[in-house]
Design an enzyme around this catalytic site. Structure first.
Site, PDB file in Angstrom:
ATOM      1  N   SER A 116       0.834  -1.198   0.000  1.00 40.03           N
ATOM      2  CA  SER A 116       0.000   0.000   0.000  1.00 40.03           C
ATOM      3  C   SER A 116       0.878   1.262   0.000  1.00 40.03           C
ATOM      4  CB  SER A 116      -0.962  -0.044   1.186  1.00 40.03           C
ATOM      5  OG  SER A 116      -1.999   0.894   1.041  1.00 40.03           O
ATOM      6  N   ASP A 170      -9.847  -4.822  -4.537  1.00 41.05           N
ATOM      7  CA  ASP A 170      -9.285  -3.820  -3.628  1.00 41.05           C
ATOM      8  C   ASP A 170     -10.123  -2.543  -3.680  1.00 41.05           C
ATOM      9  OD1 ASP A 170      -7.683  -1.952  -2.238  1.00 41.05           O
ATOM     10  OD2 ASP A 170      -5.845  -2.969  -2.851  1.00 41.05           O
ATOM     11  N   HIS A 201      -7.973  -5.497  -0.122  1.00 45.29           N
ATOM     12  CA  HIS A 201      -6.716  -4.801   0.182  1.00 45.29           C
ATOM     13  C   HIS A 201      -5.979  -5.616   1.239  1.00 45.29           C
ATOM     14  CE1 HIS A 201      -4.188  -1.277  -0.109  1.00 45.29           C
ATOM     15  NE2 HIS A 201      -4.187  -1.102   1.208  1.00 45.29           N
TER      16      HIS A 201
END
Length: 220
Positions: A116, A170, A201
């Protein structure tokens, strides 16, 4: 950084380093379990370094202070980027790479990786690093300052293998954003290995297995 990095060594006298950055609101402990799932015994002892991002106010979360590599100014990750924050964290990660080199690990035996926000920092730092790295890994993230990548990238890492992976479902960093970065890097001639998985995610076991194979290849 708010706290020193967490380090795990798979054996004495490591000959390679994997520098792995966490995502927004997490800390260095977040990916320790993932590292424990990897089997890199074929490449020799490896040092995993898990840095801790500084605790800063995050605009999109109402200014709440949390671990973050840079500020998130809005939902559109491309239109308003915290360039100053990205560059500050890049400098921090360069210090950690220099520290590994001082401990005897050449740049060519260092993989820079992240999830991320950590993925964004892996791309931000790895593509600009002035020495050839072993690999760059981006998980569930995106290419930051994409419009500046062509001008700022360093030729030393033009041939460095890249592993990029993303969840098809996601909802935090939509897969289209990751694909934009993938296509930008491929257009610039990078050796990029792309994977996508039916997940949100997060990280899945299939992804860990694919990453394991990549790390064995680039560090073998």
């Amino acid at each position: 950084m708010s706290n020193p990095p967490i380090e795990i060594e798979t054996g004495p006298n490591p000959t390679a380093t994997v520098l792995l950055m966490h995502g927004l609101g997490a800390d260095g402990n977040d990916f320790v379990p993932i590292a424990n799932e990897l089997d890199l015994s074929s490449v020799g002892p490896v040092r995993f370094v898990f840095p801790n991002a500084p605790v800063i106010p995050v605009t999109i979360n109402g200014g709440y202070r949390m671990p973050a590599w840079y500020d998130i100014l809005g939902a559109d990750l491309a239109k308003r980027e915290d360039e100053a924050g990205l560059r500050r964290s890049q400098e921090t990660l360069e210090v950690l790479i220099a520290n590994e080199k001082a401990r005897g690990i050449p740049a060519s035996r260092i993989v820079i990786a992240g999830f991320s926000q950590g993925c964004a920092m892996a791309f931000m730092t790895g593509l600009r690093h002035p020495e050839r790295l072993a690999g760059i890994v981006g998980l569930s993230g995106y290419l930051p300052l994409a419009d500046l990548t062509a001008a700022e990238r360093h030729p030393a890492n033009q041939q460095t293998p890249i592993f990029q992976a993303h969840g098809q479902r996601d909802g935090v960093v939509v897969i289209a954003r990751a694909i934009q970065g993938r296509d930008t890097l491929k257009a610039l001639g990078y050796d990029l290995e792309w994977h996508e998985y039916p997940m949100e995610h997060s990280v899945c076991m299939e992804e860990i297995a694919d990453l394991n194979r990549f790390l064995v290849r680039v560090l073998g």
